[in-house]
Design an enzyme around this catalytic site. Structure first.
Site, PDB file in Angstrom:
ATOM      1  N   ARG A  90      -9.659  -0.969  -9.450  1.00 38.45           N
ATOM      2  CA  ARG A  90     -10.731  -0.256  -8.753  1.00 38.45           C
ATOM      3  C   ARG A  90     -10.353   1.211  -8.579  1.00 38.45           C
ATOM      4  NH1 ARG A  90     -15.902  -0.891  -7.996  1.00 38.45           N
ATOM      5  NH2 ARG A  90     -15.383  -3.110  -7.966  1.00 38.45           N
ATOM      6  N   ASN A 330      -7.410  -6.341  -1.747  1.00 39.10           N
ATOM      7  CA  ASN A 330      -8.073  -7.628  -1.895  1.00 39.10           C
ATOM      8  C   ASN A 330      -9.052  -7.590  -3.072  1.00 39.10           C
ATOM      9  OD1 ASN A 330      -8.702 -10.393  -1.052  1.00 39.10           O
ATOM     10  ND2 ASN A 330      -7.839  -9.733   0.904  1.00 39.10           N
ATOM     11  N   HIS A 332     -12.144  -6.564  -3.894  1.00 40.85           N
ATOM     12  CA  HIS A 332     -12.787  -5.345  -4.382  1.00 40.85           C
ATOM     13  C   HIS A 332     -11.771  -4.393  -4.995  1.00 40.85           C
ATOM     14  CE1 HIS A 332     -15.301  -1.605  -4.158  1.00 40.85           C
ATOM     15  NE2 HIS A 332     -16.221  -2.468  -4.537  1.00 40.85           N
ATOM     16  N   CYS A 333     -10.573  -4.358  -4.439  1.00 44.87           N
ATOM     17  CA  CYS A 333      -9.540  -3.435  -4.908  1.00 44.87           C
ATOM     18  C   CYS A 333      -9.082  -3.723  -6.328  1.00 44.87           C
ATOM     19  CB  CYS A 333      -8.325  -3.490  -3.991  1.00 44.87           C
ATOM     20  SG  CYS A 333      -8.643  -3.075  -2.271  1.00 44.87           S
ATOM     21  N   ILE A 334      -9.148  -4.975  -6.753  1.00 45.82           N
ATOM     22  CA  ILE A 334      -8.604  -5.316  -8.075  1.00 45.82           C
ATOM     23  C   ILE A 334      -9.676  -5.364  -9.161  1.00 45.82           C
ATOM     24  CG2 ILE A 334      -6.761  -6.630  -6.980  1.00 45.82           C
ATOM     25  CD1 ILE A 334      -8.110  -9.196  -8.068  1.00 45.82           C
TER      26      ILE A 334
END
Length: 345
Positions: A90, A330, A332-334
């Protein structure tokens, strides 16, 4: 020319995806390398959940290919050999754009590992061009240091971010607020920036907005809140609520704010964990939501209820939010969505 000049814009995450892109974790870059096997299992759970809704392409370093291949046989999950230092796509991947004609392109931002916190980051700064080249997409190179987790758009000209992150001197020292806004307008084709003050307590990204607030639809914002005056997030989320209450979007609409109660405060190895239900991810026809279990069971159910009522047309798919959070992020970050170029649910 800038994307704005060619009528490209960043679409909202809920627009249709051609697929999802993810980077596979790298043991050497992890805060806790001893957790590598369990983190890989957490990635596998998220990847399989997304693959129920849309194809997934995973960037895998060559030494990790055997680990990756042992976990997946599904046809909707493919790998792409792009070398990277860390696994938060992201933030270091391209921000994809669509034109009025449905053509897809991407912004190649500069990346410095969240203000120079983790070295090396040379491969991560080269990942976006490699991805855009692989998919043969037009590339717009921006001089701005920016991570994808620091912005959310509504698809109608508004971007949501935090002062703590985008105005941090460890990213773009010397640039004023107005200059950064100008860059966002040129590369995202937005007209209005809503500046929240801060992100959540303990967030080592310097306040990424994707942990504290996000658009649910144009004119509608989900905001994680805290009702415990003894918690550091109480003042933070109250200030952000005040900002949003007084804000209007690019179409001059007052915002409908939907509060989501934060999970209980948790720490691990002396560090506060940045627990957020808003670090969910839209997929075609669904939503991938991290939940935390244990002492968070009550707030888990509350978040599931709020999001289920808000998105009745989407299938809500929960995953174990504790699997990745000790590494600092989490769902969304990946993830990074590759737009289909057309609107669809």
């Amino acid at each position: 020319m800038y994307p704005k000049d060619l009528n490209y814009r960043m679409p909202p995450e809920w627009d249709g995806h051609a697929q999802t892109l993810i980077s596979w974790p790298v043991r050497e870059s992890m805060c806790y390398p001893e957790d590598y096997a369990s983190v890989c299992q957490a990635y596998a759970e998220i990847i399989r959940a997304i693959a129920e809704f849309e194809p997934v392409t995973v960037m895998v370093n060559s030494p990790d290919l055997s680990t990756f291949s042992s976990l997946f046989q599904e046809g909707r999950i493919q790998y792409l050999p792009i070398e990277h230092n860390d696994a938060w796509l992201r933030d270091n991947g391209p921000t994809f754009l669509v034109s009025d004609q449905g053509d897809v392109a991407g912004v190649n931002w500069q990346f410095n590992a969240w203000g120079g916190k983790y070295s090396p980051w040379d491969l991560d700064n080269q990942a976006a061009p490699a991805i855009l080249d692989h998919f043969a997409l037009k590339q717009f190179d921006s001089p701005l240091i920016l991570e994808g987790g620091s912005i959310h758009v509504d698809g109608e000209g508004t971007v949501l971010t935090t002062e703590e992150c985008l105005l941090n001197p460890n990213r773009n020292r010397g640039l004023t607020r107005e200059q950064i806004e100008d860059q966002l307008k040129k590369y995202l084709n937005i007209r209005k920036v809503i500046w929240l003050k801060s992100g959540l307590s303990g967030d080592e990204t310097d306040g990424h907005v994707d942990n504290v607030a996000c658009f649910a639809a144009p004119g509608k914002i989900l905001l994680q809140v805290c009702d415990d005056p003894e918690d550091e997030n109480y003042a933070i989320t109250r200030e952000n609520l005040k900002v949003l209450t007084g804000a209007t979007d690019a179409r001059d609409r007052k915002l409908d704010i939907i509060p989501v109660q934060q999970p209980p405060k948790m720490s691990d190895r002396g560090r506060r964990l940045t627990l957020s239900y808003l670090n969910f991810y839209f997929v075609n026809g669904g939503l991938i939501l991290p939940v935390f279990g244990g002492q968070a069971e009550k707030s888990d159910h509350s978040a599931i209820r709020v999001l289920g009522e808000l998105f009745p047309e989407r299938q809500l798919r929960t995953v174990n939010g504790m699997g990745l959070i000790r590494e600092g992020g989490n769902v969304h970050c990946i993830t990074q969505q590759l737009p289909s170029g057309k609107k669809e649910k």
